[in-house]
Design an enzyme around this catalytic site. Structure first.
Site, short mmCIF file in Angstrom:
data_model
loop_
_atom_site.label_atom_id
_atom_site.label_comp_id
_atom_site.label_asym_id
_atom_site.label_seq_id
_atom_site.Cartn_x
_atom_site.Cartn_y
_atom_site.Cartn_z
N SER A 1 51.01 14.32 21.15
CA SER A 1 52.35 13.81 21.43
C SER A 1 52.35 12.28 21.47
CB SER A 1 52.88 14.44 22.72
OG SER A 1 54.27 14.26 22.85
N HIS B 1 55.99 17.62 17.81
CA HIS B 1 56.75 18.78 18.33
C HIS B 1 57.92 19.12 17.40
CE1 HIS B 1 54.32 18.02 21.79
NE2 HIS B 1 54.97 16.93 22.13
#
Length: 241
Positions: free
Chosen positions: A134, A170
């Protein structure tokens, strides 16, 4: 021995819930360790949780996860002051630097304030493998999409730029990610981008993309570039780990 070329594995994975520990490192992180070329001893991994404010509980769970995987972990925290005197020398003692998610905007600000950006570049050029999830993926790129400022995603355009692309993370699990990345690339706010579904990663050697890999069945990776003022997305071949 270090990797033979500067290596980054930028992911939307590599860690998950554990069975006997709160967290566990997964196949993408194992692949990062493999890329380092370590052999005949336990891998040395430096954990960075700057994006979570160096939360002590987070660092504890990451350390526990690394130990349970057979790694020798350390960490560098920047709050309330750096925990090591020479950050560059500390990173160079490791095979892998692993960066946790959280606020990529906060991470970049703190790294630059304490010179960790330059230390990481030196380690990368010396063959220490850089990886993470991330925020720990976006940071290596020119920029990407972030929730650092609130639930409504916004662009971050001042990434470290070790690779000259933007990054989407994501991609399959957060609804705003894909359309915003398309808008930013199509409008020229961000350069061409590589993006990952949860469980996928992007391997770069030097500044060049080499391949997409995945630890999760069905996880995809994508290239998004601008053509005639609009974003065009291309699905990439993904090698399953």
């Amino acid at each position: 021995m270090p990797a033979d070329t500067p290596t980054i594995l930028a992911t939307s994975g590599g860690i998950g819930p554990g069975r006997r520990t709160r967290l566990t490192f997964t196949a993408l992180t194992d692949f990062a360790v493999e890329l380092s070329g370590v052999n005949g001893r336990a891998p040395r991994i430096c954990l960075l949780a700057t994006a979570m404010g160096d939360d002590k509980a987070v660092l504890h769970h990451l350390t526990e996860a690394a130990q349970s995987r057979g790694f020798i972990p350390s960490h560098v925290a920047l709050f309330p002051m750096p925990t090591v005197a020479d950050i560059t020398a500390h990173l160079l003692e490791h095979d892998v630097v692993w960066v946790f998610g959280g606020s990529v905007a906060g991470l970049l600000a703190m790294w630059r304030l304490h010179g960790l950006d330059a230390a990481l570049r030196t380690a990368w050029q010396a063959g220490v493998v850089l990886t993470g999830v991330s925020a720990g993926s976006i940071c290596w790129h020119a920029g990407g999409t972030t929730d650092s400022f609130g639930p409504q995603l916004r662009p971050v355009t001042d990434g470290l730029g070790f690779v000259p692309y933007a990054n989407g993370v994501h991609y399959d699990s957060e609804d705003q990610r894909r359309p915003l990345l398309h808008e930013l690339v199509g409008g020229g706010v961000l350069p061409a981008a590589y993006a990952t579904d949860d469980g996928a990663g992007l391997l770069y050697r030097g500044t060049e993309f080499v391949e997409a890999v995945a630890e999760k069945g069905g996880a995809g990776a994508y290239f998004v570039d601008a053509r005639d003022g609009a974003a065009v997305e291309t699905a990439l071949d993904v090698r399953r780990l």
